[in-house]
Design an enzyme around this catalytic site. Sequence first.
Site, PDB file in Angstrom:
ATOM      1  CG  HIS A 134      41.237  36.251  42.017  1.00 48.07           C
ATOM      2  ND1 HIS A 134      39.838  36.480  42.242  1.00 48.07           N
ATOM      3  CD2 HIS A 134      41.202  34.916  41.441  1.00 48.07           C
ATOM      4  CE1 HIS A 134      39.121  35.360  41.999  1.00 48.07           C
ATOM      5  NE2 HIS A 134      39.999  34.478  41.636  1.00 48.07           N
ATOM      6  CG  ASP A 147      37.452  37.177  45.312  1.00 44.49           C
ATOM      7  OD1 ASP A 147      37.811  37.978  46.396  1.00 44.49           O
ATOM      8  OD2 ASP A 147      37.762  37.340  44.150  1.00 44.49           O
ATOM      9  CG  HIS A 167      42.188  40.078  37.050  1.00 41.03           C
ATOM     10  ND1 HIS A 167      43.114  39.799  37.849  1.00 41.03           N
ATOM     11  CD2 HIS A 167      40.874  39.581  37.711  1.00 41.03           C
ATOM     12  CE1 HIS A 167      42.804  39.076  39.011  1.00 41.03           C
ATOM     13  NE2 HIS A 167      41.323  38.977  38.909  1.00 41.03           N
ATOM     14  CG  ASP A 194      39.545  40.244  44.319  1.00 41.45           C
ATOM     15  OD1 ASP A 194      38.379  40.587  44.160  1.00 41.45           O
ATOM     16  OD2 ASP A 194      40.097  39.077  43.968  1.00 41.45           O
TER      17      ASP A 194
HETATM   18 ZN   LIG Z   1      38.783  38.088  42.718  1.00 42.56          ZN
END
Ligand SMILES: [Zn+2]
Length: 356
Positions: A164, A251, A125, A162
Amino acid sequence: MRACITYHEKFQQYDLGVNHPFRGDRFVKAKAFFDQKGLSRSRDVLFVEPKPAGREDLLEVHTERYINHIYELAEKGGYYDVDTPVSKRILEGALYIIGGVIDAGRRVIHGEAEKAVALGGGFHHAGVGYGGGFCLFNDIAILVNRLRRLRLVKRVLILDYDVHFGNGTSDIFYSDGDVLFISLHQDPRTIYPGRGFLHEVGSGAGEGLNVNVPLPMRTGEKAYMYALNEVFPPLAREFRPDMIIANGGSDAHFADHLGSLGLTARGFFEISRVINSVSEDVCGGRAILLIGSGYNIEVLPYCWYALALGLIKPDSPPEEIEDFFKPLPDPWRNIERVKRIVDGLKDIMSKYWSCF
Ligand SMILES: [Zn+2]
């Protein structure tokens, strides 16, 4: 040497607080589980204690201004954003993890290890001049830029599995013609950071090299693997990278506290097994796995172990990998929707890729 795994006890300093989902004990518990499973005693695996990264490493990607901001924040202690606290301890933990990622990449590229697993890595991120979402510096991009600057690689494929979307990595390489970024993630309308749609394809020299596969909530494992296998291997074969870097963690597990996809521990073994076989096909087996995410501490060690094993020993599926949470989700859940998404993606990408 078949593989190296980077780990340092300082990784646990990357602990974002008592009430935060990102705790430092996750590294310790994963390493203890690896030890329990005999990975540390295996003749095929070398555990490496990395040195911390320094400012010059961060400058491979980030601006001086941003780096100074984080160091100043660390000095006095505070928050970069509401989810991302910074302290001297946390910063030092981050630098050791980034050092591990650089070390893992160096060993694979110099042939000291066929494969590498960098525990704790994958801060996807963070962009050139920003952080957030538990991330301070983008270790994936730091590794790519370091290896390219030293002319050790030219083209790199990043596979981000991931749950996200890796907005930082995507932004950094959005107009880069030598980095193919493929991301499978949960539908951005339902999860942080709210980006990663099909139409975000890259720009300029990088147009067609940003490939997003947004998956509906609770997508099952077989449906997930369908999407991965339809997209990643053909693109990798056509792109012919010099190296594959994959990042994620656990995750996307169905019992994760932040994500809502439907993988089991065995699914993570399958993901890294695909990464291994594609790397053998297209880039002499050069593959690095950054494993850092996962917010259910009960399943994290199993999933991280399954990920490592799929890359290091792809022919020996771990019998003992189990999921505590029963019943297991339907593995084909959302397959029709996933097929439509993959078809839509191929439609958009057919302009840039002959495999589609
Ligand atoms: Zn993540």
